[in-house]
Design a protein around this motif. Structure first.
Motif, PDB file in Angstrom:
ATOM      1  N   LYS A  63      98.023  15.287  43.026  1.00 42.77           N
ATOM      2  CA  LYS A  63      96.724  14.599  43.058  1.00 42.77           C
ATOM      3  C   LYS A  63      96.591  13.651  41.867  1.00 42.77           C
ATOM      4  CE  LYS A  63      92.792  16.175  41.655  1.00 42.77           C
ATOM      5  NZ  LYS A  63      91.550  16.924  41.437  1.00 42.77           N
ATOM      6  N   SER A  64      97.211  14.002  40.740  1.00 41.70           N
ATOM      7  CA  SER A  64      97.122  13.092  39.591  1.00 41.70           C
ATOM      8  C   SER A  64      98.333  12.155  39.532  1.00 41.70           C
ATOM      9  CB  SER A  64      96.935  13.853  38.280  1.00 41.70           C
ATOM     10  OG  SER A  64      97.962  14.793  38.055  1.00 41.70           O
ATOM     11  N   LYS A  65      99.521  12.702  39.417  1.00 40.79           N
ATOM     12  CA  LYS A  65     100.687  11.811  39.323  1.00 40.79           C
ATOM     13  C   LYS A  65     101.864  12.402  40.098  1.00 40.79           C
ATOM     14  CE  LYS A  65     101.247  11.229  34.876  1.00 40.79           C
ATOM     15  NZ  LYS A  65     101.778  10.655  33.627  1.00 40.79           N
ATOM     16  N   SER A 101      93.870  10.008  45.516  1.00 40.34           N
ATOM     17  CA  SER A 101      95.171   9.427  45.175  1.00 40.34           C
ATOM     18  C   SER A 101      96.017   9.240  46.442  1.00 40.34           C
ATOM     19  CB  SER A 101      95.892  10.322  44.172  1.00 40.34           C
ATOM     20  OG  SER A 101      95.884  11.641  44.646  1.00 40.34           O
ATOM     21  N   THR A 150      95.466   4.184  45.447  1.00 45.05           N
ATOM     22  CA  THR A 150      94.527   5.098  46.094  1.00 45.05           C
ATOM     23  C   THR A 150      94.816   5.160  47.595  1.00 45.05           C
ATOM     24  OG1 THR A 150      92.960   3.308  46.480  1.00 45.05           O
ATOM     25  CG2 THR A 150      92.731   4.508  44.404  1.00 45.05           C
ATOM     26  N   ILE A 181      89.104   8.977  40.152  1.00 39.24           N
ATOM     27  CA  ILE A 181      90.259   9.280  41.008  1.00 39.24           C
ATOM     28  C   ILE A 181      90.467  10.800  41.097  1.00 39.24           C
ATOM     29  CG2 ILE A 181      92.772   9.024  41.300  1.00 39.24           C
ATOM     30  CD1 ILE A 181      91.490   6.346  41.711  1.00 39.24           C
ATOM     31  N   VAL A 223      96.440   2.038  39.237  1.00 36.48           N
ATOM     32  CA  VAL A 223      96.375   3.269  40.039  1.00 36.48           C
ATOM     33  C   VAL A 223      96.423   2.872  41.501  1.00 36.48           C
ATOM     34  CG1 VAL A 223      95.197   5.029  38.669  1.00 36.48           C
ATOM     35  CG2 VAL A 223      93.840   3.279  39.823  1.00 36.48           C
ATOM     36  N   ARG A 278     103.318   2.321  41.296  1.00 33.80           N
ATOM     37  CA  ARG A 278     102.329   1.905  40.281  1.00 33.80           C
ATOM     38  C   ARG A 278     102.934   0.893  39.315  1.00 33.80           C
ATOM     39  NH1 ARG A 278     100.330   6.832  37.027  1.00 33.80           N
ATOM     40  NH2 ARG A 278      99.290   5.186  35.848  1.00 33.80           N
ATOM     41  N   PHE A 332      90.958   6.679  36.369  1.00 33.04           N
ATOM     42  CA  PHE A 332      91.836   7.782  36.772  1.00 33.04           C
ATOM     43  C   PHE A 332      91.258   9.130  36.361  1.00 33.04           C
ATOM     44  CE2 PHE A 332      95.215  10.737  35.739  1.00 33.04           C
ATOM     45  CZ  PHE A 332      96.118  10.621  36.786  1.00 33.04           C
TER      46      PHE A 332
END
Ligand code: PLP
Length: 388
Positions: free
Chosen positions: A56-58, A240, A81, A234, A79, A66, A230
């Motif tokens: 979900k983050s990276k 994401s 989405t 996000i 970022v 990116r 983020f």
């Protein structure tokens, strides 16, 4: 151009990390394991700068995309989405608080408009729409509590432009954040950050994906501004992009420049044909010599895409429908930026009783030129214009 080739083909591809595979892997995992408490703790504290912890983050596949998009748009960071709409939502929400005022270009993309008109008023955020063709309209709409200016240049129906340098200069003088929807131009044809625009967003569903098979969004800007979006909007909304969709967009990027070249050539032929057709009153296309803002277009854009709008002479609602349905090679569909040509008449979104044939706006028909051969499309348009 070398730079674009490098970004598209090499940048961020660490092939030694994955068996020298030419195409990057889809790292299809939700979470990542840690070897010690310290690294885990530091990542909890800052998911943006920390190690991979949770997709979900990276995620490594998403990070390749990116880095490429940030470089293509000429920004520090980026970022991605799960839709252009969530890119709009997150970038706006991160930059307003209760009591703030937004100046937006009139008739922005429908979900941006809905945010200004329906969502944000619930939180006491107001807005003023302005005709963005004159920078003075932004200056006049300014209030003490204006914190955000929202732009879309060109927009995707009548292609009105804003002078990005002048608007950015004014915004900076008042410490106002600027956001632009740059979907029409792609990161290749317009560099809003070079004019001082803070945040730049795209519906990657359109040209960046390019194959009508992925819905996605992009926000670019300084590292500080991207981190802010983020860390809160996000991660909190969980919007994401999935690794598979990121992989599809990396694949789309490989041909972005060459698709745009093809579409540019085809579109200018189609525009020429339509301008000379007796049933067509006006063709609206930002790089056409008769476009009212052609000088500004040439100043801040290095190309125009395959979207254009035609206005036929006075024509009945039923004839517009007949024209659209007589086309064999233009699909009646929303969106654009894929391989296939499309048609979207304004009348298609109206009830027949609301249609006024004397109103040129009602007669607007948007065409999207895809990757097909120019003559293939022109013959189709010629035949359909004969029957309507
Ligand atoms: C399609 C579009 C969006 C929204 O993107 P989605 O990916 O469909 O959510 C935003 N702005 C413009 C100009 C668009 O054409």
């Amino acid at each position: 151009m070398d730079n674009i080739s490098f970004i598209i083909n090499q940048l961020a591809e660490d092939r030694e990390q994955y068996f020298n595979a030419v195409a990057p892997p889809i790292v299809q995992t939700s979470n990542f394991a840690f070897k010690d408490f310290k690294t885990l703790r530091e990542t909890f504290e800052d998911e943006f700068s920390g190690e991979y912890i949770y997709t979900k983050s990276k995620n490594p596949t998403v990070d390749i995309l990116r880095k490429k998009l940030a470089a293509l748009q000429g920004s520090e960071d980026c970022v991605v989405t799960n839709s252009g709409s969530s890119a709009i939502f997150c970038s706006i929400l991160a930059n307003v608080k209760s009591g703030d005022h937004i100046i937006s270009v009139e008739k922005p993309y429908s979900w941006a408009a809905r945010m200004f008109e329906v969502v944000l008023p619930r939180f006491n955020v107001t807005h003023t729409y302005v005709d963005g063709r004159d920078v003075n309209n932004f200056i006049e709409a300014y209030q003490e509590n204006t914190t955000l200016i929202y732009l879309e240049s060109p927009n995707s129906f009548d292609f009105q432009l804003q002078d990005l340098q002048s608007v950015a200069d004014f915004a900076k003088s008042k410490h106002i954040t600027t956001i632009i929807d740059n979907s029409y131009c792609t990161p290749i044809f317009q560099k809003p950050h070079d004019f001082g625009i803070d945040l730049c967003l795209h519906s990657a569903t359109k040209y960046i994906g390019g194959h009508s098979d992925t819905v996605a969004g992009v926000i670019t800007g300084s590292r500080e501004r991207i981190k802010k979006i983020f860390d809160s909007e996000i991660l909190n909304s969980g919007t994401s992009l999935s690794p598979f969709n990121a992989w599809l967009l990396i694949r789309g990027l490989r041909t972005l420049e060459i698709r745009l070249q093809r579409i540019t050539e085809t579109t200018s032929k189609v525009v020429e044909f339509l301008k000379n057709h007796p049933k067509i009153q006006r063709v609206i296309f930002p790089f056409d010599k008769d476009f009212p803002q052609i000088e500004l277009a040439k100043k801040q854009m290095t190309g125009a895409c395959g979207l254009l709008t035609i206005i036929p002479h006075e024509i009945e609602y039923q004839q517009i429908e007949l024209f659209a349905l007589s086309l064999k090679n233009f699909l009646l569909a929303v969106s654009w930026g894929g391989h296939e040509s499309l048609i979207m008449p304004k009348a298609a979104g109206m009830k027949p009783e609301d249609y006024d044939k004397n109103n040129p706006e009602h007669r607007m028909i948007r065409l999207y030129i895809g990757l097909e051969d120019a003559d293939f499309l022109i013959n189709d348009l010629k035949n359909a214009l004969e029957v309507c």
